[in-house]
Design a protein around this motif. Structure first.
Motif, mmCIF file in Angstrom:
data_model
loop_
_atom_site.group_PDB
_atom_site.id
_atom_site.type_symbol
_atom_site.label_atom_id
_atom_site.label_comp_id
_atom_site.label_asym_id
_atom_site.label_seq_id
_atom_site.Cartn_x
_atom_site.Cartn_y
_atom_site.Cartn_z
ATOM 1 N N UNK A 126 -7.653 12.466 10.224
ATOM 2 C CA UNK A 126 -6.258 12.457 10.682
ATOM 3 C C UNK A 126 -5.963 11.163 11.424
ATOM 4 N N UNK A 127 -4.755 10.657 11.185
ATOM 5 C CA UNK A 127 -4.324 9.399 11.785
ATOM 6 C C UNK A 127 -2.990 9.612 12.486
ATOM 7 N N UNK A 128 -2.901 9.211 13.760
ATOM 8 C CA UNK A 128 -1.694 9.396 14.551
ATOM 9 C C UNK A 128 -0.844 8.132 14.531
ATOM 10 N N UNK A 129 0.473 8.314 14.446
ATOM 11 C CA UNK A 129 1.423 7.204 14.479
ATOM 12 C C UNK A 129 1.500 6.673 15.911
ATOM 13 N N UNK A 130 1.069 5.435 16.106
ATOM 14 C CA UNK A 130 1.084 4.804 17.427
ATOM 15 C C UNK A 130 1.928 3.532 17.401
ATOM 16 N N UNK A 131 3.020 3.565 16.650
ATOM 17 C CA UNK A 131 3.794 2.346 16.432
ATOM 18 C C UNK A 131 4.373 1.776 17.714
ATOM 19 N N UNK A 152 0.886 5.855 6.717
ATOM 20 C CA UNK A 152 0.838 7.321 6.676
ATOM 21 C C UNK A 152 2.000 7.926 7.452
ATOM 22 N N UNK A 153 2.970 7.072 7.857
ATOM 23 C CA UNK A 153 4.079 7.533 8.687
ATOM 24 C C UNK A 153 5.415 7.562 7.980
ATOM 25 N N UNK A 154 5.421 7.432 6.653
ATOM 26 C CA UNK A 154 6.678 7.518 5.923
ATOM 27 C C UNK A 154 7.645 6.399 6.274
ATOM 28 N N UNK A 155 8.807 6.768 6.789
ATOM 29 C CA UNK A 155 9.859 5.798 7.076
ATOM 30 C C UNK A 155 9.650 5.056 8.392
ATOM 31 N N UNK A 156 8.671 5.483 9.182
ATOM 32 C CA UNK A 156 8.512 4.938 10.519
ATOM 33 C C UNK A 156 8.294 3.438 10.557
ATOM 34 N N UNK A 157 7.490 2.908 9.628
ATOM 35 C CA UNK A 157 7.143 1.487 9.688
ATOM 36 C C UNK A 157 8.343 0.593 9.419
ATOM 37 N N UNK A 178 4.616 0.405 2.106
ATOM 38 C CA UNK A 178 4.940 1.785 1.743
ATOM 39 C C UNK A 178 3.718 2.678 1.909
ATOM 40 N N UNK A 179 3.877 4.016 1.813
ATOM 41 C CA UNK A 179 2.714 4.901 1.766
ATOM 42 C C UNK A 179 1.758 4.499 0.643
ATOM 43 N N UNK A 180 0.497 4.817 0.835
ATOM 44 C CA UNK A 180 -0.567 4.421 -0.082
ATOM 45 C C UNK A 180 -0.299 4.890 -1.513
ATOM 46 N N UNK A 181 -0.685 4.040 -2.451
ATOM 47 C CA UNK A 181 -0.689 4.394 -3.872
ATOM 48 C C UNK A 181 -2.099 4.863 -4.199
#
Length: 487
Positions: A126-131, A152-157, A178-181
């Motif tokens: 698991x990876x937490x969004x720490x932007x 892994x944060x969708x639109x967040x980045x 974008x999210x990983x391919x």
């Protein structure tokens, strides 16, 4: 992303510049704006230098091109750009300038880092969004431009990238991936699994429409999916990189990939009887790589193929250092929330006690391979990858990456170029950032010391200028210290 293998400002005038494309850029990339935003109070609290005209006097310049340092220089910053740079005796300092006497200090370009993340491992798989905290730490460490190496944060980045550009948040300019391919089989619940090549095309176009500006292929993608994704990205004037396993480096080059992550650590080109489109396991790939002589024709042939296809390679020595017994404790752990700090310290102790690890030999071998790729004319980029088992801290690790490149055999000036101008060249932004010259954007790092003679001085950051505004690293770090992992 690297898996754990064992488990206030006044309103400023706008300057709009069309960005010339570097040799690794694609036709059709839209013009990038070098525009000074009005900074919100949220950002202004971290600013230490904000004046219409700033003079950096009597400073040593390492310009990012690989050239030797120039002593006793003066730079004039005006409107977010470098309006003059030259010998202190010959550059006129305007009477209205905010003058900073930087005798004994060095200025380098803002770092342009190419495998960064806005998330961090907080539990198994698991990876937490720490932007919020990460963007401040990157800027504090001297990173003024960066590409995220997977999302892994969708639109967040893309949203935080836009907020930074508007002056609402403190942080570097961000090329938001974008999210990983990724195909089935990895088992990370935060990742979508591609169905086929048509699905890869759909995903690229969906996320490009949503604001992503870059793409990353991951370990279980197929050749057909990679080729389809590369074609769609290139149609949009965007680029695709990859942390691969199921697809070899040669196959990826033929499929149109623009960049390969993690140096040569994750190459599966040397696995005997590798099945097409099947990841043999990262451990298997590394065991095969460990048997390859960097000076042998087998490896030199791969390098020649990558260079011929204009495929860049991104060094991420910092994340592999955390897997390697005998390497020092990584810097910056004190910014972590106590539970995450203790979690990594426990893992570090276990790594040091591992007497059968393949990593000491592999770490040295990959460093030799990256050096050879660069000496053969390849575009070597650099990043840090704050994933794995933790311990790779934004900003701190970016400085450490420069140190590690010097330890690999690059000169300090070459290492700084890899972490500045090379990244800007790949991004198609080299006419604006990545080196120090008259007319370029004032993205600069003021260092107390001389990294040309003592590379560890790269850690002594006094001020980070982004678009001519000087940020205080200590204030940025203090705003998150002991809480990274929470936001």
């Amino acid at each position: 992303m690297m898996n754990t293998f064992n488990l206030s400002s006044s309103t400023r005038g706008a300057l709009v510049s069309v960005v010339a494309l570097g040799v690794y850029s694609l036709c059709g990339v839209p013009p990038l704006l070098a525009q000074q935003p009005a900074l919100s109070p949220n950002v202004a609290q971290y600013v230490s230098v904000d004046a219409a005209v700033v003079a950096l006097t009597h400073v040593r310049v390492i310009d990012g091109t690989g050239a030797a340092p120039r002593d006793d220089q003066t730079l004039i910053l005006r409107g977010g750009n470098i309006s003059e740079v030259g010998d202190a005796a010959s550059v006129h300092v305007p009477s209205d300038a905010r003058v900073l006497d930087l005798t004994g200090r060095t200025v380098i370009p803002g770092l342009v880092m190419m495998h960064e993340h806005l998330f961090y491992p907080t539990g198994p798989g698991h990876y937490a969004d720490l932007s919020e905290s990460f963007t401040r730490l990157y800027l504090a460490g001297g990173v003024t431009s960066m590409r995220t190496g997977g999302n892994v944060g969708g639109y967040g980045e893309s949203n935080i990238a836009k907020a930074i550009n508007r002056g609402e948040k403190a942080g570097p300019w961000i090329d938001a991936t974008a999210p990983y391919l990724q195909g089935p089989g990895l088992g990370i619940s935060q990742m979508y699994e591609l169905k086929d090549a048509a699905d890869a095309r759909r995903m690229v176009n969906f996320w490009a429409d949503a604001g992503a500006t870059s793409f990353k292929a991951y370990m279980n993608i197929t050749r057909a999916e990679l080729s389809a994704a590369a074609q769609e990205a290139h149609k949009r004037g965007l680029k695709i990189t990859g942390h691969l396993c199921s697809v070899t480096y040669r196959e990826a080059a033929a499929a149109g990939i623009d960049d390969l992550e993690h140096g040569f650590f994750v190459s599966t080109d040397f696995v005997d009887n590798k099945k097409p489109d099947v990841c043999p396991g990262q451990g298997t790939g590394m065991a095969a790589l460990a048997k390859v002589d960097p000076d042998a024709a087998q490896f030199k042939g791969l390098v020649a193929d990558l260079v011929a296809h204009h495929v860049a390679v991104t060094s991420t020595l910092t994340v592999f250092e955390t897997f390697t017994p005998g390497q020092p404790m990584p810097p910056g752990l004190d910014v972590l929330a106590p539970i995450l700090k203790a979690q990594f310290e426990k893992r570090y102790a276990a790594t040091q006690a591992n007497t059968r690890s393949i990593y000491p030999a592999l770490f040295a071998k990959d460093r030799a391979m990256e050096l050879q790729f660069s000496r053969a004319g390849g575009l070597l980029l650099a990043g840090t990858d704050p994933t794995g088992g933790g311990g790779v801290i934004p900003g701190y690790s970016d400085q450490r990456q420069v140190e590690l490149l010097v330890g690999s055999g690059f000169t300090p000036e070459e290492a700084i170029r890899i972490c500045t101008l090379n990244g800007a060249t790949y991004l198609g932004r080299a006419s604006r950032v990545g080196s120090i010259a008259k007319g370029k954007q004032a993205d600069l790092v003021v260092i107390n010391g001389n990294p040309a003679t003592k590379i560890s001085d790269i850690r002594n950051v006094d001020i980070v200028f982004k678009q001519g505004v000087g940020y205080d690293p200590a204030k940025l770090i203090a705003s998150v210290k002991g809480e990274v992992g929470l936001f």
